[in-house]
Design a protein around this motif. Structure first.
Motif, PDB file in Angstrom:
ATOM      1  N   PHE A 141      32.994  43.837  34.611  1.00 56.78           N
ATOM      2  CA  PHE A 141      34.267  43.520  35.015  1.00 56.78           C
ATOM      3  C   PHE A 141      35.337  43.716  33.856  1.00 56.78           C
ATOM      4  O   PHE A 141      36.462  43.152  34.434  1.00 56.78           O
ATOM      5  N   GLY A 142      35.059  43.561  32.727  1.00 56.42           N
ATOM      6  CA  GLY A 142      36.224  43.344  31.719  1.00 56.42           C
ATOM      7  C   GLY A 142      36.426  41.787  31.625  1.00 56.42           C
ATOM      8  O   GLY A 142      35.546  41.288  31.812  1.00 56.42           O
ATOM      9  N   LEU A 143      37.731  41.536  31.560  1.00 57.12           N
ATOM     10  CA  LEU A 143      37.986  40.158  31.521  1.00 57.12           C
ATOM     11  C   LEU A 143      38.644  39.832  32.751  1.00 57.12           C
ATOM     12  O   LEU A 143      39.406  38.510  32.828  1.00 57.12           O
ATOM     13  N   SER A 144      38.461  40.475  33.796  1.00 56.58           N
ATOM     14  CA  SER A 144      39.041  40.332  35.181  1.00 56.58           C
ATOM     15  C   SER A 144      38.410  38.842  35.706  1.00 56.58           C
ATOM     16  O   SER A 144      37.351  38.405  35.283  1.00 56.58           O
ATOM     17  N   GLU A 145      38.954  38.495  36.747  1.00 53.71           N
ATOM     18  CA  GLU A 145      38.839  37.210  37.557  1.00 53.71           C
ATOM     19  C   GLU A 145      37.431  37.430  38.279  1.00 53.71           C
ATOM     20  O   GLU A 145      36.491  36.608  38.632  1.00 53.71           O
ATOM     21  N   ALA A 146      37.374  38.644  38.646  1.00 51.83           N
ATOM     22  CA  ALA A 146      36.077  39.067  39.585  1.00 51.83           C
ATOM     23  C   ALA A 146      34.550  38.928  38.549  1.00 51.83           C
ATOM     24  O   ALA A 146      33.708  38.435  39.224  1.00 51.83           O
ATOM     25  N   LYS A 148      34.402  36.353  36.450  1.00 50.48           N
ATOM     26  CA  LYS A 148      34.167  34.990  36.403  1.00 50.48           C
ATOM     27  C   LYS A 148      33.451  34.510  37.695  1.00 50.48           C
ATOM     28  O   LYS A 148      32.540  33.723  37.820  1.00 50.48           O
ATOM     29  N   LEU A 149      33.973  35.224  38.705  1.00 49.23           N
ATOM     30  CA  LEU A 149      33.686  34.762  40.080  1.00 49.23           C
ATOM     31  C   LEU A 149      32.022  35.145  40.278  1.00 49.23           C
ATOM     32  O   LEU A 149      31.436  34.327  40.626  1.00 49.23           O
ATOM     33  N   PHE A 150      31.802  36.296  39.593  1.00 46.29           N
ATOM     34  CA  PHE A 150      30.322  36.798  39.831  1.00 46.29           C
ATOM     35  C   PHE A 150      29.494  35.894  39.211  1.00 46.29           C
ATOM     36  O   PHE A 150      28.464  35.388  39.756  1.00 46.29           O
ATOM     37  N   LEU A 151      29.842  35.305  38.012  1.00 54.72           N
ATOM     38  CA  LEU A 151      29.022  34.132  37.129  1.00 54.72           C
ATOM     39  C   LEU A 151      28.661  32.936  38.006  1.00 54.72           C
ATOM     40  O   LEU A 151      27.652  32.563  38.285  1.00 54.72           O
ATOM     41  N   VAL A 152      29.804  32.554  38.494  1.00 54.03           N
ATOM     42  CA  VAL A 152      29.754  31.352  39.418  1.00 54.03           C
ATOM     43  C   VAL A 152      28.719  31.493  40.510  1.00 54.03           C
ATOM     44  O   VAL A 152      27.722  30.803  40.879  1.00 54.03           O
ATOM     45  N   VAL A 153      29.129  32.693  41.290  1.00 52.18           N
ATOM     46  CA  VAL A 153      28.453  33.028  42.516  1.00 52.18           C
ATOM     47  C   VAL A 153      26.926  32.813  42.261  1.00 52.18           C
ATOM     48  O   VAL A 153      26.227  32.432  43.024  1.00 52.18           O
ATOM     49  N   TRP A 154      26.840  33.920  40.998  1.00 51.79           N
ATOM     50  CA  TRP A 154      25.329  33.867  40.785  1.00 51.79           C
ATOM     51  C   TRP A 154      24.613  32.696  40.396  1.00 51.79           C
ATOM     52  O   TRP A 154      23.440  32.548  41.039  1.00 51.79           O
ATOM     53  N   GLY A 155      25.026  31.837  39.797  1.00 51.41           N
ATOM     54  CA  GLY A 155      24.552  30.414  39.504  1.00 51.41           C
ATOM     55  C   GLY A 155      24.259  29.579  40.559  1.00 51.41           C
ATOM     56  O   GLY A 155      23.320  29.016  41.226  1.00 51.41           O
ATOM     57  N   VAL A 156      25.269  29.523  41.678  1.00 49.12           N
ATOM     58  CA  VAL A 156      25.288  28.714  42.780  1.00 49.12           C
ATOM     59  C   VAL A 156      24.180  29.339  43.869  1.00 49.12           C
ATOM     60  O   VAL A 156      23.382  28.587  44.556  1.00 49.12           O
ATOM     61  N   PHE A 157      24.439  30.677  44.065  1.00 47.69           N
ATOM     62  CA  PHE A 157      23.596  31.274  45.163  1.00 47.69           C
ATOM     63  C   PHE A 157      22.130  30.917  45.097  1.00 47.69           C
ATOM     64  O   PHE A 157      21.401  30.652  46.003  1.00 47.69           O
ATOM     65  N   PHE A 158      21.463  31.147  44.127  1.00 51.59           N
ATOM     66  CA  PHE A 158      20.106  30.896  44.123  1.00 51.59           C
ATOM     67  C   PHE A 158      19.467  29.621  44.303  1.00 51.59           C
ATOM     68  O   PHE A 158      18.485  29.605  45.182  1.00 51.59           O
ATOM     69  N   THR A 159      20.274  28.638  43.611  1.00 52.58           N
ATOM     70  CA  THR A 159      19.983  27.090  44.200  1.00 52.58           C
ATOM     71  C   THR A 159      19.891  26.973  45.719  1.00 52.58           C
ATOM     72  O   THR A 159      19.157  26.190  46.335  1.00 52.58           O
ATOM     73  N   GLY A 224      35.974  35.183  27.675  1.00 53.35           N
ATOM     74  CA  GLY A 224      37.331  35.653  27.437  1.00 53.35           C
ATOM     75  C   GLY A 224      38.038  35.612  28.537  1.00 53.35           C
ATOM     76  O   GLY A 224      37.719  36.065  29.804  1.00 53.35           O
ATOM     77  N   THR A 225      39.241  34.907  28.604  1.00 50.28           N
ATOM     78  CA  THR A 225      40.306  34.627  29.993  1.00 50.28           C
ATOM     79  C   THR A 225      41.465  34.366  29.178  1.00 50.28           C
ATOM     80  O   THR A 225      41.909  34.371  27.967  1.00 50.28           O
ATOM     81  N   PHE A 226      42.272  34.080  30.184  1.00 54.12           N
ATOM     82  CA  PHE A 226      43.883  33.503  29.679  1.00 54.12           C
ATOM     83  C   PHE A 226      44.288  32.069  30.053  1.00 54.12           C
ATOM     84  O   PHE A 226      45.227  31.642  29.740  1.00 54.12           O
ATOM     85  N   ALA A 227      43.391  31.616  30.859  1.00 56.85           N
ATOM     86  CA  ALA A 227      43.696  30.294  31.050  1.00 56.85           C
ATOM     87  C   ALA A 227      42.366  29.397  31.411  1.00 56.85           C
ATOM     88  O   ALA A 227      41.485  30.136  32.164  1.00 56.85           O
ATOM     89  N   GLY A 228      42.347  28.123  31.602  1.00 58.97           N
ATOM     90  CA  GLY A 228      41.183  27.518  32.013  1.00 58.97           C
ATOM     91  C   GLY A 228      40.962  26.555  31.153  1.00 58.97           C
ATOM     92  O   GLY A 228      41.357  26.271  30.089  1.00 58.97           O
ATOM     93  N   ILE A 229      40.319  25.115  31.465  1.00 61.26           N
ATOM     94  CA  ILE A 229      39.937  24.070  30.596  1.00 61.26           C
ATOM     95  C   ILE A 229      39.120  24.527  29.462  1.00 61.26           C
ATOM     96  O   ILE A 229      39.403  24.268  28.315  1.00 61.26           O
TER      97      ILE A 229
END
Lengths: 274, 286
Positions: A141-146, A148-159, A224-229
């Protein structure tokens, strides 16, 4: 003889009891006092230690410096941007991952064929820490938002999937038999019995997933991103702005704490019959 | 016996059963029922060619030691289990699955924890297409009958075991079943509550006029409640004796000190003791 021995014993017991009660009240008051002092004491010690000269103040800045950095962060307007970017990632990831987890958990929990098809795959993928997927996510996905979304979805989904699956399977068979005897059609069994029976498990899964979504957010923003805590923490580290780094950490802790409390309050209402 | 069964099968062939034949036809007919379980060591015969009829409006108790298959017989009449062999007719038609004219109360109340008392009782009527208002009206009538008006909006986890079981009975009655099956419904309650529940059930029974089959391992409970007691043996389950209980009604649990009651209980205990000894000697010999 008997009276003579029993009477003093009674008195002794009574005074003993009263002492114990006042002792426990005193102890409780002390605990509350210590609890209220905990944070100020910690912050004060930190301030003293940083300014004592025993440690490097640049690497270990005192709370006042951290607070100044946070104020500057807020005043510059960056904080709002960082906060909204991070929250957007966490909430969309949580909602998408949670919805997928509940949906597939119901399917695998209810239909053995679906479970035979998917469960082995899920059980192999589930133990891999989501952070380990960062390199391949960057490739995909490069540095796109997709990404980031993929990683969070992946973590949440299995639990959420696993807790829903277990919840559906653990629905009391007795309830299902009772519902059958009352004329509940099999196609309505899911909405009438199974979903509600599994609800307490689903809610526990979702609550665990709240903190998981923050873990994966860290990985996603470090990738890698352009904004965020977390992005701000990383940038501040590269500029040796240690106060900003610590302020970022505090902000992250506070946000995930609030998210967890909010969800706990929500969960209590969701399982309304308890 | 076989003659009467063939008459019923003829009646079945012409479905709209006339009032006259409905009056003569048993509410429940169990004929040559065998149930076999698959276990690790092969097949076990749980119930061995059990036959009995229950007349409309009759209250029959099945007693027997645990593991004699009495609950299995009940589950099969309910349509929750499939017989290995034999036929079960309720109101003249064969049972393949749970049906609306047969209600069941289990040993555990199995109330829906997320529904209030009223909505638990209204569940059956709702499932049968009644409007919310109609279903709630039925539920409120039953709530008054079981004396739980104050708890209509309470959730099951706030009720005592006895109250929960009263709700479970009301819930089964909400569908106005012709046949009510009860599987040791008071077995998990303490002795005082159980006696109160028995008296409640006897009162309730006079109003609902359903045929009741009640499974228990408590011989006292069986005689207090029933018109007929079927005594079963264990391993494999068979009916040992069919005892008519000709005690006057209305009854209450205070009947347990009457001489007629005691002689009836002695007869039942003799049958059970003889069977117990026979089973013991058999296991000794083998």
């Amino acid at each position: 003889m008997q009276d003579g021995t029993s009477a003093p014993q009674k008195i002794a017991l009574r005074t003993d009891g009263r002492n114990r009660r006042t002792d426990s009240a005193r102890l409780r008051r002390l605990n509350i006092l210590v609890g209220a002092l905990s944070l100020p004491l910690f912050v004060g010690l930190w301030e003293l230690a940083s300014r004592s000269g025993a440690v490097n103040m640049v690497l270990f800045p005192p709370p006042t410096v951290v607070a100044a950095a946070v104020l500057e962060w807020i005043r510059s307007g960056q904080f709002l941007g960082d906060l909204s970017a991070s929250l957007l990632r966490v909430t969309t990831g949580f909602i998408v991952g949670g919805a997928l987890g509940i949906l597939l958990g119901i399917l695998t929990g209810q239909f053995p064929v679906v479970s035979s098809l998917l469960s082995p795959l899920f059980h192999i993928l589930r133990p891999i820490p989501p952070i380990a997927f960062v390199p391949i996510v960057i490739l995909w996905f490069g540095l796109s938002e997709a990404g980031k979304l993929f990683l969070v979805v992946w973590g949440v989904f299995f639990t959420v999937w696993l807790s829903t699956h277990i919840g559906v399977q653990k629905v009391d068979r007795g309830l299902i038999r009772a519902a059958l005897m009352l004329g509940t059609p099999r196609r309505q069994m899911l909405q009438e019995i199974v979903l509600l029976g599994a609800l307490p498990y689903i809610v526990v899964g979702l609550r665990t997933a709240v903190s998981i979504s923050f873990y994966t957010l860290v990985a996603a923003e470090l990738a890698g991103t352009f904004a965020g805590i977390v992005y701000r923490i990383e940038i501040a580290q590269q500029n040796m702005q240690t106060g900003q780094v610590m302020g970022g950490l505090a902000a992250l802790g506070l946000i995930s704490f609030i998210a967890d409390r909010l969800f706990a309050a929500l969960a209590e209402r969701t399982v309304w019959w308890r | 016996m076989s003659g009467s069964r063939s008459i019923v099968k003829l009646a079945l062939a012409s479905p709209p059963v006339s009032v006259e034949s409905a009056r003569t036809q048993p509410a429940i007919q169990v004929s040559n029922l065998s149930i076999v379980f698959d276990t690790k060591r092969g097949q076990t015969i749980a119930v061995d060619r059990v036959s009995f009829d229950v007349a409309p409006g009759e209250f029959v108790c099945i007693v027997g030691p645990s593991g004699c298959g009495k609950s299995t017989v009940l589950n099969t009449i309910a349509g929750l289990e499939v017989p290995f062999e034999g036929d079960i007719l309720v109101e003249g038609s064969p049972v393949y699955a749970p049906r609306p004219d047969v209600g069941m109360v289990f040993q555990q109340p199995h109330l829906f924890p997320w529904k209030s008392v009223r909505r638990n009782i209204a569940h059956g009527p709702r499932m049968h297409g009644k409007s919310k208002a109609d279903a709630n009206a039925i539920a409120d009538d039953l709530i008054a009958m079981i004396g739980l008006k104050r708890f209509a909006d309470a959730y099951p986890n706030t009720l005592s075991g006895g109250m929960q079981q009263r709700v479970a009975i009301a819930r089964a009655l909400a569908n106005q079943p012709r046949v009510l099956l009860m599987d040791e419904p008071f077995g998990a309650l303490d002795a005082q509550t159980r006696a109160v529940m028995q008296d409640n059930l006897l009162e309730l029974r006079d109003r609902i006029k359903a045929t009741i089959v009640f499974v228990t391992h408590d011989i006292d409970e069986a005689i207090v409640l029933a018109d007929r007691v079927l005594i079963m043996s264990a391993g494999p389950g068979r009916i040992l004796r069919d005892v008519a209980v000709k005690l006057p009604r209305p009854r209450s649990s205070s009947i347990m000190v009457e001489p007629t009651y005691l002689s009836l209980k002695k007869d039942c205990l003799d049958v059970i003791r003889a069977e117990g000894l026979r089973a013991f000697n058999q296991s000794d010999a083998s």
